[in-house]
Scaffold this motif. Structure first.
Motif, PDB file in Angstrom:
ATOM      1  N   GLU A  10       1.304  21.268  -9.749  1.00 19.12           N
ATOM      2  CA  GLU A  10       0.313  21.665  -8.745  1.00 19.12           C
ATOM      3  C   GLU A  10      -0.922  20.767  -8.811  1.00 19.12           C
ATOM      4  O   GLU A  10      -1.433  20.313  -7.782  1.00 19.12           O
ATOM      5  N   ASN A  11      -1.403  20.481 -10.035  1.00 16.41           N
ATOM      6  CA  ASN A  11      -2.557  19.583 -10.189  1.00 16.41           C
ATOM      7  C   ASN A  11      -2.242  18.181  -9.698  1.00 16.41           C
ATOM      8  O   ASN A  11      -3.065  17.531  -9.044  1.00 16.41           O
ATOM      9  N   VAL A  12      -1.050  17.695 -10.048  1.00 18.09           N
ATOM     10  CA  VAL A  12      -0.672  16.332  -9.664  1.00 18.09           C
ATOM     11  C   VAL A  12      -0.623  16.208  -8.140  1.00 18.09           C
ATOM     12  O   VAL A  12      -1.170  15.258  -7.559  1.00 18.09           O
ATOM     13  N   LEU A  13       0.010  17.162  -7.476  1.00 21.64           N
ATOM     14  CA  LEU A  13       0.162  17.088  -6.024  1.00 21.64           C
ATOM     15  C   LEU A  13      -1.140  17.375  -5.283  1.00 21.64           C
ATOM     16  O   LEU A  13      -1.261  17.088  -4.088  1.00 21.64           O
ATOM     17  N   SER A  14      -2.129  17.924  -6.015  1.00 20.61           N
ATOM     18  CA  SER A  14      -3.448  18.188  -5.420  1.00 20.61           C
ATOM     19  C   SER A  14      -4.453  17.086  -5.743  1.00 20.61           C
ATOM     20  O   SER A  14      -5.649  17.246  -5.497  1.00 20.61           O
ATOM     21  N   THR A  15      -3.984  15.983  -6.298  1.00 18.11           N
ATOM     22  CA  THR A  15      -4.856  14.847  -6.595  1.00 18.11           C
ATOM     23  C   THR A  15      -5.113  14.062  -5.304  1.00 18.11           C
ATOM     24  O   THR A  15      -4.169  13.687  -4.609  1.00 18.11           O
ATOM     25  N   PRO A  16      -6.380  13.811  -4.962  1.00 22.53           N
ATOM     26  CA  PRO A  16      -6.664  13.092  -3.713  1.00 22.53           C
ATOM     27  C   PRO A  16      -6.329  11.615  -3.824  1.00 22.53           C
ATOM     28  O   PRO A  16      -6.286  11.047  -4.925  1.00 22.53           O
ATOM     29  N   SER A  17      -6.073  10.998  -2.688  1.00 23.30           N
ATOM     30  CA  SER A  17      -5.862   9.551  -2.655  1.00 23.30           C
ATOM     31  C   SER A  17      -7.078   8.860  -3.248  1.00 23.30           C
ATOM     32  O   SER A  17      -8.220   9.189  -2.920  1.00 23.30           O
ATOM     33  N   GLY A  18      -6.854   7.916  -4.167  1.00 24.51           N
ATOM     34  CA  GLY A  18      -7.942   7.268  -4.879  1.00 24.51           C
ATOM     35  C   GLY A  18      -8.291   7.934  -6.190  1.00 24.51           C
ATOM     36  O   GLY A  18      -9.009   7.364  -7.014  1.00 24.51           O
ATOM     37  N   GLY A  19      -7.766   9.137  -6.408  1.00 22.40           N
ATOM     38  CA  GLY A  19      -8.035   9.874  -7.641  1.00 22.40           C
ATOM     39  C   GLY A  19      -7.016   9.575  -8.717  1.00 22.40           C
ATOM     40  O   GLY A  19      -6.113   8.745  -8.546  1.00 22.40           O
ATOM     41  N   SER A  20      -7.153  10.258  -9.847  1.00 21.87           N
ATOM     42  CA  SER A  20      -6.215  10.061 -10.950  1.00 21.87           C
ATOM     43  C   SER A  20      -5.942  11.399 -11.626  1.00 21.87           C
ATOM     44  O   SER A  20      -6.725  12.349 -11.502  1.00 21.87           O
ATOM     45  N   VAL A  21      -4.819  11.457 -12.338  1.00 23.27           N
ATOM     46  CA  VAL A  21      -4.446  12.685 -13.037  1.00 23.27           C
ATOM     47  C   VAL A  21      -3.725  12.314 -14.329  1.00 23.27           C
ATOM     48  O   VAL A  21      -2.873  11.431 -14.346  1.00 23.27           O
ATOM     49  N   LEU A  22      -4.091  12.994 -15.413  1.00 27.40           N
ATOM     50  CA  LEU A  22      -3.542  12.705 -16.743  1.00 27.40           C
ATOM     51  C   LEU A  22      -2.599  13.820 -17.163  1.00 27.40           C
ATOM     52  O   LEU A  22      -2.931  15.003 -17.067  1.00 27.40           O
ATOM     53  N   GLN A  23      -1.416  13.429 -17.660  1.00 27.39           N
ATOM     54  CA  GLN A  23      -0.466  14.389 -18.213  1.00 27.39           C
ATOM     55  C   GLN A  23      -0.103  13.978 -19.642  1.00 27.39           C
ATOM     56  O   GLN A  23      -0.090  12.795 -19.965  1.00 27.39           O
ATOM     57  N   HIS A  24       0.206  14.987 -20.449  1.00 25.09           N
ATOM     58  CA  HIS A  24       0.540  14.770 -21.860  1.00 25.09           C
ATOM     59  C   HIS A  24       1.990  15.152 -22.119  1.00 25.09           C
ATOM     60  O   HIS A  24       2.550  16.009 -21.432  1.00 25.09           O
ATOM     61  N   SER A  25       2.586  14.544 -23.131  1.00 19.82           N
ATOM     62  CA  SER A  25       3.914  14.969 -23.562  1.00 19.82           C
ATOM     63  C   SER A  25       3.857  16.441 -23.950  1.00 19.82           C
ATOM     64  O   SER A  25       2.836  16.950 -24.408  1.00 19.82           O
ATOM     65  N   MET A  45       0.835  -1.198   0.000  1.00 21.44           N
ATOM     66  CA  MET A  45       0.000   0.000   0.000  1.00 21.44           C
ATOM     67  C   MET A  45       0.873   1.252   0.000  1.00 21.44           C
ATOM     68  O   MET A  45       1.876   1.313   0.700  1.00 21.44           O
ATOM     69  N   ILE A  46       0.482   2.211  -0.804  1.00 19.33           N
ATOM     70  CA  ILE A  46       1.213   3.477  -0.904  1.00 19.33           C
ATOM     71  C   ILE A  46       0.413   4.564  -0.178  1.00 19.33           C
ATOM     72  O   ILE A  46      -0.815   4.629  -0.280  1.00 19.33           O
ATOM     73  N   THR A  47       1.107   5.426   0.540  1.00 18.20           N
ATOM     74  CA  THR A  47       0.496   6.570   1.212  1.00 18.20           C
ATOM     75  C   THR A  47       0.712   7.807   0.359  1.00 18.20           C
ATOM     76  O   THR A  47       1.853   8.125  -0.013  1.00 18.20           O
ATOM     77  N   TYR A  48      -0.381   8.518   0.041  1.00 16.35           N
ATOM     78  CA  TYR A  48      -0.290   9.689  -0.829  1.00 16.35           C
ATOM     79  C   TYR A  48      -0.526  10.975  -0.041  1.00 16.35           C
ATOM     80  O   TYR A  48      -1.592  11.151   0.555  1.00 16.35           O
ATOM     81  N   PRO A  49       0.445  11.888  -0.035  1.00 15.78           N
ATOM     82  CA  PRO A  49       0.191  13.220   0.526  1.00 15.78           C
ATOM     83  C   PRO A  49      -0.834  13.962  -0.327  1.00 15.78           C
ATOM     84  O   PRO A  49      -1.177  13.527  -1.429  1.00 15.78           O
ATOM     85  N   PHE A  50      -1.302  15.097   0.183  1.00 12.86           N
ATOM     86  CA  PHE A  50      -2.271  15.917  -0.559  1.00 12.86           C
ATOM     87  C   PHE A  50      -1.907  17.383  -0.368  1.00 12.86           C
ATOM     88  O   PHE A  50      -1.738  17.854   0.755  1.00 12.86           O
ATOM     89  N   LEU A  51      -1.762  18.100  -1.470  1.00 15.01           N
ATOM     90  CA  LEU A  51      -1.415  19.516  -1.425  1.00 15.01           C
ATOM     91  C   LEU A  51      -2.690  20.348  -1.371  1.00 15.01           C
ATOM     92  O   LEU A  51      -3.427  20.439  -2.348  1.00 15.01           O
ATOM     93  N   LYS A  52      -2.935  20.954  -0.223  1.00 20.94           N
ATOM     94  CA  LYS A  52      -4.153  21.738  -0.034  1.00 20.94           C
ATOM     95  C   LYS A  52      -3.966  23.170  -0.530  1.00 20.94           C
ATOM     96  O   LYS A  52      -2.842  23.626  -0.769  1.00 20.94           O
ATOM     97  N   LYS A  53      -5.066  23.886  -0.668  1.00 18.11           N
ATOM     98  CA  LYS A  53      -5.016  25.303  -1.031  1.00 18.11           C
ATOM     99  C   LYS A  53      -4.294  26.067   0.081  1.00 18.11           C
ATOM    100  O   LYS A  53      -4.495  25.794   1.261  1.00 18.11           O
ATOM    101  N   GLY A  54      -3.478  27.035  -0.303  1.00 20.36           N
ATOM    102  CA  GLY A  54      -2.781  27.835   0.692  1.00 20.36           C
ATOM    103  C   GLY A  54      -1.734  27.071   1.479  1.00 20.36           C
ATOM    104  O   GLY A  54      -1.387  27.448   2.600  1.00 20.36           O
ATOM    105  N   ALA A  55      -1.220  25.991   0.899  1.00 20.57           N
ATOM    106  CA  ALA A  55      -0.261  25.130   1.591  1.00 20.57           C
ATOM    107  C   ALA A  55       1.021  25.889   1.946  1.00 20.57           C
ATOM    108  O   ALA A  55       1.387  26.875   1.302  1.00 20.57           O
ATOM    109  N   THR A  56       1.698  25.382   2.962  1.00 21.83           N
ATOM    110  CA  THR A  56       2.992  25.934   3.362  1.00 21.83           C
ATOM    111  C   THR A  56       4.106  25.095   2.738  1.00 21.83           C
ATOM    112  O   THR A  56       4.129  23.872   2.893  1.00 21.83           O
ATOM    113  N   ILE A  57       5.003  25.762   2.030  1.00 25.55           N
ATOM    114  CA  ILE A  57       6.113  25.108   1.333  1.00 25.55           C
ATOM    115  C   ILE A  57       7.407  25.377   2.091  1.00 25.55           C
ATOM    116  O   ILE A  57       7.778  26.541   2.313  1.00 25.55           O
ATOM    117  N   GLY A  58       8.079  24.317   2.490  1.00 27.21           N
ATOM    118  CA  GLY A  58       9.372  24.445   3.146  1.00 27.21           C
ATOM    119  C   GLY A  58      10.493  24.332   2.123  1.00 27.21           C
ATOM    120  O   GLY A  58      10.555  23.355   1.370  1.00 27.21           O
TER     121      GLY A  58
END
Length: 337
Positions: free
Chosen positions: A149-164, A1-14
């Motif tokens: 930003e979209n990829v890191l904001s994808t919820p666990s169980g969700g999916s995201v498509l990227q193109h070349s 099992m993989i654990t996925y972080p989630f990037l929320k709106k207004g997130a704090t970046i270190g």
């Protein structure tokens, strides 16, 4: 099992420098990148290591590790984003408190890819191979880079498509600044060693070959234990890129990975564009890819959007992916399951 972080709106970046810091004459580049992120609603916190650089590193290994450990364990920090890569991140691996890492994203590439891969292999927490901080300082982001930003904001169980990407950058022009940092002038074409159409699926793992090859045989490159614990029975798609290696050095590194079992149950390999890949005698990079395809009897896709010849797709270590290539164009569907 993989654990996925989630990037929320207004997130704090270190922002910390586990490898190279930034010399004084380039401090404005970091400040500009942080300002761009803050304009988009993020908060940024810069550690002390960001502002120093000497003897090919930002600080002593123990100092770099201490700052990184503090950010990794801080529940208020949602994403760790180094300014860039470097040379000597490997020095800090033995000092990282992997058991204290909170569920958060770490994003970057180059030398940072050793940290990304080690975290995922040791903990099962997904990590993000993509842009570094200084590459998102522009007035706008190209469409490929902007997907981080979209990829890191994808919820666990969700999916995201990227193109070349439509276009890539042939060479850096630091004396000719661009509004999006990169000078995207060359047509992107993803290539394959076999038929013009490739469809593969599996769990993503990868990084810069120059760097992650040094994890082979260490506690930080234990691919077999990761498989058993987190993705039992599932195939892997390796995405790899070459920063500085000649064709023979790259070939040796790939053989080492193969002999270490990293390519067992591998459904395909993806290689980023590279300005290295220098032939030795008449042994070309295409020969390397053909030899590897023959060795492993799997598809090899190359010149993809990954690594030191931007822009790059955001690849998530641990995510399930479906990769399709047809007539020079590619898609990467990542599923956070």
């Amino acid at each position: 099992m993989i654990t996925y972080p989630f990037l929320k709106k207004g997130a704090t970046i270190g922002v910390t420098a586990p490898s190279s810091g930034v010399p004084v004459n380039l401090h404005d580049v970091v400040k500009q990148a942080c300002s761009r992120l803050e304009q988009k609603g993020f908060q940024t916190i810069c550690g002390e290591t960001v502002w120093t650089q000497d003897k090919a590193k930002s600080a002593l290994a123990i100092t770099r590790a201490a700052e990184l450990n503090a950010m990794l364990s801080d529940a208020e920090i949602d994403l760790i984003l180094p300014p860039w890569g470097g040379e000597l991140l490997a020095e800090i691996l033995e000092y990282i408190n992997f058991e204290n890492i909170k569920n958060k994203w770490v994003l970057g590439y180059s030398d940072t890819s050793a940290l990304l891969l080690a975290i995922t292999l040791k903990t099962g927490i997904a990590t993000a191979h993509g842009t570094n901080l200084v590459d998102i300082r522009g007035e706008y982001w190209d469409e490929t880079t902007a997907m981080w930003e979209n990829v890191l904001s994808t919820p666990s169980g969700g999916s995201v498509l990227q193109h070349s990407s439509p276009l890539y950058q042939k060479e850096w022009q630091h004396d000719n600044p661009s509004p999006c940092v990169f000078h995207l002038t060359e047509e992107t074409r993803w290539k394959t060693t076999s038929s013009s159409t490739v469809k593969i699926s599996g769990r993503l793992l990868g990084g810069c070959v120059d760097i992650i090859r040094h994890l082979v045989g260490t506690p930080y490159g234990d691919v077999q234990s990761f498989r058993k614990q987190h993705i039992p029975g599932e195939p892997i798609i390796w995405y790899l890129e070459n920063c500085e290696l000649s064709t023979t050095d790259l070939r040796r590194s790939l053989v080492q990975m193969k002999l270490a079992g990293w390519f067992d149950n591998c459904s395909g390999l993806l290689f980023g564009r590279s300005s290295a890949n220098m032939p030795v005698e008449n042994y070309t990079i295409e020969d390397v890819y053909l030899d590897l395809a023959e060795d492993l009897q799997i598809p090899i896709v190359y010149d993809i959007d990954c690594g030191h010849v931007p822009p790059q797709i955001t690849f998530i270590n641990g995510a399930f992916a479906e990769v399709e290539v047809e007539e020079g164009k590619g898609t990467v569907l990542q599923i956070f399951k």
